[in-house]
Every structure is written in C-alpha cells, then in structure tokens.
Design a protein around this motif. Structure first.
Motif, PDB file in Angstrom:
ATOM      1  N   ASN A 169      43.087  33.950  38.427  1.00 18.60           N
ATOM      2  CA  ASN A 169      42.563  32.589  38.287  1.00 18.60           C
ATOM      3  C   ASN A 169      41.390  32.321  39.226  1.00 18.60           C
ATOM      4  O   ASN A 169      40.588  31.409  38.989  1.00 18.60           O
ATOM      5  CB  ASN A 169      43.667  31.574  38.569  1.00 18.60           C
ATOM      6  N   ALA A 170      41.269  33.124  40.300  1.00 19.31           N
ATOM      7  CA  ALA A 170      40.188  32.930  41.266  1.00 19.31           C
ATOM      8  C   ALA A 170      38.868  33.525  40.787  1.00 19.31           C
ATOM      9  O   ALA A 170      37.808  33.234  41.351  1.00 19.31           O
ATOM     10  CB  ALA A 170      40.568  33.552  42.607  1.00 19.31           C
TER      11      ALA A 170
ATOM     12  N   GLN B 148      31.130  32.021  40.353  1.00 18.02           N
ATOM     13  CA  GLN B 148      30.245  30.888  40.629  1.00 18.02           C
ATOM     14  C   GLN B 148      29.633  31.012  42.022  1.00 18.02           C
ATOM     15  O   GLN B 148      28.454  30.693  42.234  1.00 18.02           O
ATOM     16  CB  GLN B 148      31.018  29.575  40.511  1.00 18.02           C
TER      17      GLN B 148
ATOM     18  N   SER C 218      35.762  31.136  39.802  1.00 17.66           N
ATOM     19  CA  SER C 218      35.203  30.450  40.973  1.00 17.66           C
ATOM     20  C   SER C 218      34.451  31.424  41.872  1.00 17.66           C
ATOM     21  O   SER C 218      33.411  31.074  42.452  1.00 17.66           O
ATOM     22  CB  SER C 218      36.336  29.782  41.766  1.00 17.66           C
TER      23      SER C 218
ATOM     24  N   GLU D 243      42.347  28.664  44.003  1.00 20.14           N
ATOM     25  CA  GLU D 243      41.797  27.631  43.129  1.00 20.14           C
ATOM     26  C   GLU D 243      40.378  27.261  43.549  1.00 20.14           C
ATOM     27  O   GLU D 243      39.922  27.570  44.649  1.00 20.14           O
ATOM     28  CB  GLU D 243      42.705  26.400  43.117  1.00 20.14           C
ATOM     29  N   GLU D 244      39.688  26.576  42.671  1.00 23.70           N
ATOM     30  CA  GLU D 244      38.245  26.349  42.810  1.00 23.70           C
ATOM     31  C   GLU D 244      37.849  25.681  44.113  1.00 23.70           C
ATOM     32  O   GLU D 244      36.910  26.112  44.785  1.00 23.70           O
ATOM     33  CB  GLU D 244      37.751  25.513  41.627  1.00 23.70           C
ATOM     34  N   ARG D 245      38.573  24.618  44.501  1.00 25.17           N
ATOM     35  CA  ARG D 245      38.140  23.893  45.702  1.00 25.17           C
ATOM     36  C   ARG D 245      38.269  24.757  46.952  1.00 25.17           C
ATOM     37  O   ARG D 245      37.472  24.628  47.883  1.00 25.17           O
ATOM     38  CB  ARG D 245      38.914  22.598  45.860  1.00 25.17           C
TER      39      ARG D 245
ATOM     40  N   MET E 190      37.917  28.053  46.931  1.00 24.08           N
ATOM     41  CA  MET E 190      36.825  29.017  46.836  1.00 24.08           C
ATOM     42  C   MET E 190      35.508  28.391  47.299  1.00 24.08           C
ATOM     43  O   MET E 190      34.697  29.031  47.980  1.00 24.08           O
ATOM     44  CB  MET E 190      36.685  29.518  45.392  1.00 24.08           C
ATOM     45  N   GLU E 191      35.295  27.150  46.934  1.00 24.36           N
ATOM     46  CA  GLU E 191      34.073  26.464  47.381  1.00 24.36           C
ATOM     47  C   GLU E 191      34.051  26.321  48.898  1.00 24.36           C
ATOM     48  O   GLU E 191      33.004  26.498  49.534  1.00 24.36           O
ATOM     49  CB  GLU E 191      33.982  25.088  46.722  1.00 24.36           C
TER      50      GLU E 191
END
Length: 586
Positions: free
Chosen positions: A362-363, A369, A366, A330-332, A334-335
C-alpha cells in the motif's frame, strides 16, 4: 589581472601533481592527453582559488575547451583512468599527487569515480558543468550527494564515466569490461520481511534472511516474557500511556514503554484493549518518525513482525497487527518522511531504507509520488531501491506512472522494473524504449537486459542501430549476456559492416567484448578475417578493429581461438602482431 580581494592571496601552484616527461616522448596522442590533463588540473585549481566573477576563470575555461576540442578532433575519444592518487591514459600516468587535500585524483576516487570518458562533439557547457561538479565536490555533505550522483544527475551528452557506488553500479557505466562489472552493485542488500531471492545476482555473504533475523530476535527476547503478569496494565493505565504519547511531552519516555506495550500484545485477549495498545504504539511510531529516527522506527516494525512470526495469535490479532504495518506506510506518513529526508541531511539513508523495506504494497504509490517531488537525487535512488524490493509482486502498481510527464520519474520507474526483473514488465519497458527522452530509452535498454528472456532479444537487436552510442553499446553487451549464441549473428553483422570501422573506439570495444563474452567458436572465422583484413580507411581505424577482434579471441579462450592469436603473433604484419600481443596480455 587579479582583483583586489584576491591580490593578497598567495598564488597557487596550478601545475602541482603534473608529471615531468623525461627524455623525448614520441607518442603524440599521449603528449596531447598529458597536456589536456594538465589544463584540466590547472583550471580546477583556478576555479577553487579565484572568486566566481574573476575574468581569469573565463580564460582558463575557454583554453581547456580548446584543448579538448583539438584532442577530440584528432582522436574520437579520451578515457582517463582514475587511481587513488593518479590519473592515467592507456596505462601511462598523466598526473600524480599523494597529498589528499590537494589531489584531484583522490578527490574523484574517494567518491567512486574510476574513469572519465570524453567523446567527439564535447560542448562548452559540458566542460563548465564538469568543472562545477568537481568544485562543488569540495563542500558536499556526504549524506546528501557525491560527485558520482552529480554526474548522474547532469547526464552529459559527451561525458560519461565508470563508477562504483553504495547503491548501484551507475547507469552511466557505458561499457563494462565484463558481465560481473555490468551487474555488480546493481542490488542493494538490506533485509526486508518479504525479500525474495534476487533475480539479478546471487545473494551476498552479508545478506540475511528474515527468518534468521526473527529466530535470532526470538532468542534474544528479554527474560521478563516468562512472567507476563508482572507487566499487566489495567485499561486506565493503558489510557494514561496513550494520553502521555498523544501530548508528546517526552518521546524518549514513549520509547521506554515499548517493551511493556509489546508484552501487553502477547497476552491481551480483549479486542478493544488490543486496539488501544496498537494505537499507542502507532503514536510512538509517529513520534520517532517526526524526529527522523528511522532506525528506531524500523526496530519497532521488526518487533511487530517478530510477534506475527513467533507467537500463536488469533485471526483478529493477526489482522490488527498487519493493519498497523499498513498504516505505517500510508500516504500522510510517507509525505512526512519525504519532508524529513528533503530538509535534513544528517539522517543516514540506510536507516530510512531499512524502514521502507518493512512496509507493505500500500506504500508503493505514495513512495512513487515522492520520487517525483524530492530534489535530493541520492534520496530518490534510495527510495527506488526500496521500491524494487517491496514491489516484486506488485508491478501493476508501477505501470500507471509510465505515462507521467516528468521524464526522470519515468526513468526511475523503468529502473525499478528492471531491478524487479519480471517478464510481466516487458510491454512497459518496450514502450519506454520508444520514449522521446534518450535517458529514458537508455534506462529501458539496461532494464531489458536485466529481465532477459526471448522477448527482449528483438528489442535489443533493434537497439544496435539506435542513434545514441550508449544505447548501441549497452544493447550489444546485454545481447551477449541474455542471448548467447542467438545474439552472435546480429553482432557479427554489425562488426563486419563497412560502416563499423567509422565508429567510436568505445563502441567498437563494446561490440567485440560482447562477441567475446558469448564465447562461441562460431565467431572465429569472422574474427580471423577482421584481424587480418586490410583497411579501407587508414591504419588507425583498422588497428582498432584488429585490437577488438584479437581481444574477442582472447575472451573466447578456446584452443582454436588461442591458435589464431598465436599465429597472429608470428605474422609479418606489425599491426597484427601488436594486436595479438596486447590481447594475450589481457
């Protein structure tokens, strides 16, 4: 005059490693190449020795640029081959130094460079840029960057290179010697749980299927699995473990309980307790990711896949386990991974790559990005390789980014679509071919060559007349690779044109190599005519055409082609004889 801060230093031997010419050298081109290389070596050493603000450096740089300009005004290009300890030109050594601490050749070779190419129009900023890159190479962190990556990032207009690299054969390889060289190293081979057979090249001997990994892991399952009751935990004990991980008092302790937690998953039948256990495992995953321990994070996810593959599970258990993998990308998270990779250079990229390969679709957004945010070019390339694997069946997730403003992100997406190799990407690559940034268009031509198929031939034929020499040259090679005899006609039309004799030797070689790669006897009449034709623009230009035609005949290799070469070796024309002899030598 050296300033006071450097006056006490011992002056370096700037000519160390340069070869002394015995006798009288009559080849003016070789003499100029040797003098230019000497100037390059001396300039690099001067920039290493003197402080950055010393005016002496300006003199060295300006003199080197003048040498380049003089050579390239007389000869359209210069290709310096890089050996482990030597630099050479046209098979003759220009420089040799076996001291690995001071050898310029070794310095370039160890980072993967095999050839430096300079073309007419070389500008002063490019000369300074090359000096800066080589000088920076002394202090690069091996995990963060290398000289090849810095060259790729700078993207010079009149400097290109041939290189080997741990992730790919870099896009800046203008003209490969053959198809194998063009495609070699384009595929990074760590194993993913859903990696399909690669569409660009055969699997390497090192590649291992997920089924084999899972089967081996299942065989290595600890013996305690046979006695599950020994490790049974009450709900209160599970809650205690979760609290322990939540406080992150000791992440090492959390790793030690993974065996117990995974054992619980294999015998727990209560959905609520099952979810509690998964949440504890997810906390452990966060703990190891926060410490940059990507290998342990990858091990954890692989164990989840092992359970999915080897145990009889209920539908709700399967759904819960897959949800854990979804949350791992999930996004957080990945960040967080992006920040760790950007700020820390001590973590092996191959471990991060292995973790990313285990994520689900789903990854992908992200990760894309991250490509637009990360400054570390090596990290971006690693992420691009991972995206090319996990995105094989998700091209629609990449295409929205094709219109993004940063051209380098578009180039990365084009590279990924080429690696995926699906015809579904053709419309987007065709659009990228018309991008205003030439570096995006270059990547599009290479990606189209990897995808292949009838649709790409028309675009590549148009690329043969592009204003950029790299695009024209690579389009010729790609046409030969995917179009075979269909591509022969447009290639022959170009090489038989009057304007072709004015082209750069690198481009001439590319087109004739492409014709040779097709390997058809249909090209023989045209090649024979070019081999024997008298020139309109002087002997030097015609010789390049003859040499290219003879090389193409040798690559075709049929009995008819060999007969033409043998006839040429008996010709009264010295230039024809020389071209055929060189082609026969390979």
């Amino acid at each position: 005059m050296v300033n006071e801060t450097t006056a006490e230093k011992k002056a370096p031997d700037l000519s160390e490693g340069m070869l002394t010419v015995e006798g009288i050298e009559t080849d003016e081109e070789l003499l100029l190449a040797r003098d230019l290389t000497s100037g390059l070596v001396k300039t690099i050493k001067a920039f290493r020795f003197f402080p950055p603000d010393n005016p002496t450096l300006t003199g060295f740089r300006d003199q080197l640029h003048k040498k380049f300009r003089f050579f390239l005004n007389k000869y359209p290009s210069l290709m310096i081959q890089i050996g482990e300890y030597d630099l050479s030109y046209r098979g003759k050594s220009l420089y040799e130094n076996r001291d690995v601490k001071g050898s310029l050749a070794y310095h370039l070779y160890k980072d993967g460079l095999r050839e430096l190419r300079f073309t007419k129009g070389l500008e002063e900023w490019e000369v300074q840029g090359l000096i800066d890159i080589i000088r920076r190479g002394d202090n690069l962190n091996a995990w963060e960057d290398d000289i090849v990556t810095l060259m790729w990032e700078r993207d010079f207009t009149h400097i290109s290179y041939v290189a080997t690299d741990e992730f790919l054969e870099e896009a800046s390889v203008v003209i490969p010697d053959n198809v194998d060289q063009f495609r070699r190293n384009l595929v990074f081979k760590p194993v993913a749980h859903h990696v399909e057979a690669d569409m660009l090249e055969e699997e390497s001997e090192d590649a291992t299927s997920l089924d084999e990994i899972l089967a081996r892991a299942a065989k290595e399952t600890p013996s305690f699995v046979s006695n599950r009751s020994v490790y049974f935990l009450t709900p209160d004990e599970v809650e205690g473990l979760r609290s322990e991980v939540d406080t992150e008092i000791d992440p090492a302790f959390a790793l030690n309980i993974l065996d117990v937690l995974f054992e619980i998953l294999t015998m727990e039948n209560d959905p609520e307790s099952y979810q509690d256990t998964l949440q504890v495992i997810l906390k452990i995953l966060d703990a190891v990711l926060a410490r940059g321990e990507f290998r342990k994070a990858a091990d954890l996810l692989e164990r989840v896949y092992i359970i999915l593959k080897t145990y009889e599970l209920k539908d709700w258990q399967i759904e819960s386990l897959y949800q854990l993998v979804i949350e791992a990308g999930e996004e957080r998270r990945m960040e967080r991974i992006g920040k760790i990779l950007e700020e820390e250079t001590r973590f092996p990229l191959e471990d991060a790559h292995r973790y990313l390969l285990l994520l689900q679709k789903n990854a992908i957004p992200s990760m894309i990005q991250l490509l637009g945010k990360l400054k570390n070019s090596k990290t971006r390339r690693m992420i691009s390789d991972a995206l090319a694997e996990i995105g094989k069946n998700a091209i629609d997730l990449f295409t929205p980014f094709m219109d993004d403003r940063p051209w380098f992100l578009v180039r990365n997406i084009v590279y990924i679509l080429g690696r995926i190799g699906r015809e579904q990407a053709f419309p987007y690559l065709q659009k990228a071919f018309h991008h205003e940034e030439v570096r995006v268009r270059r990547e599009a031509v290479q990606a189209l060559g990897l995808i292949g198929g009838p649709k790409t031939i028309g675009v590549l034929v148009n690329a043969l007349t592009d204003r950029d020499i790299r695009i024209r040259s690579m389009a010729a090679i790609n046409l030969a690779k995917i179009g075979k005899t269909v591509s022969l006609i447009p290639l022959l039309e170009v090489v038989q044109s009057k304007e072709f004799q004015k082209k750069d030797p690198i481009e001439i070689k590319a087109f004739f190599d492409a014709i040779g790669m097709i390997g058809s006897n249909e090209a023989l009449p045209a090649l024979r005519q070019l081999l024997e034709r008298k020139g309109w623009f002087g002997r030097g230009r015609v010789d390049k055409i003859r040499i290219g035609a003879a090389r193409a005949l040798a690559m075709i290799g049929t009995s008819e082609a060999k007969a033409i070469l043998e006839s040429g070796r008996q010709s009264k024309d010295e230039a024809i004889r020389e071209a055929c002899i060189r082609a026969a030598r390979g």
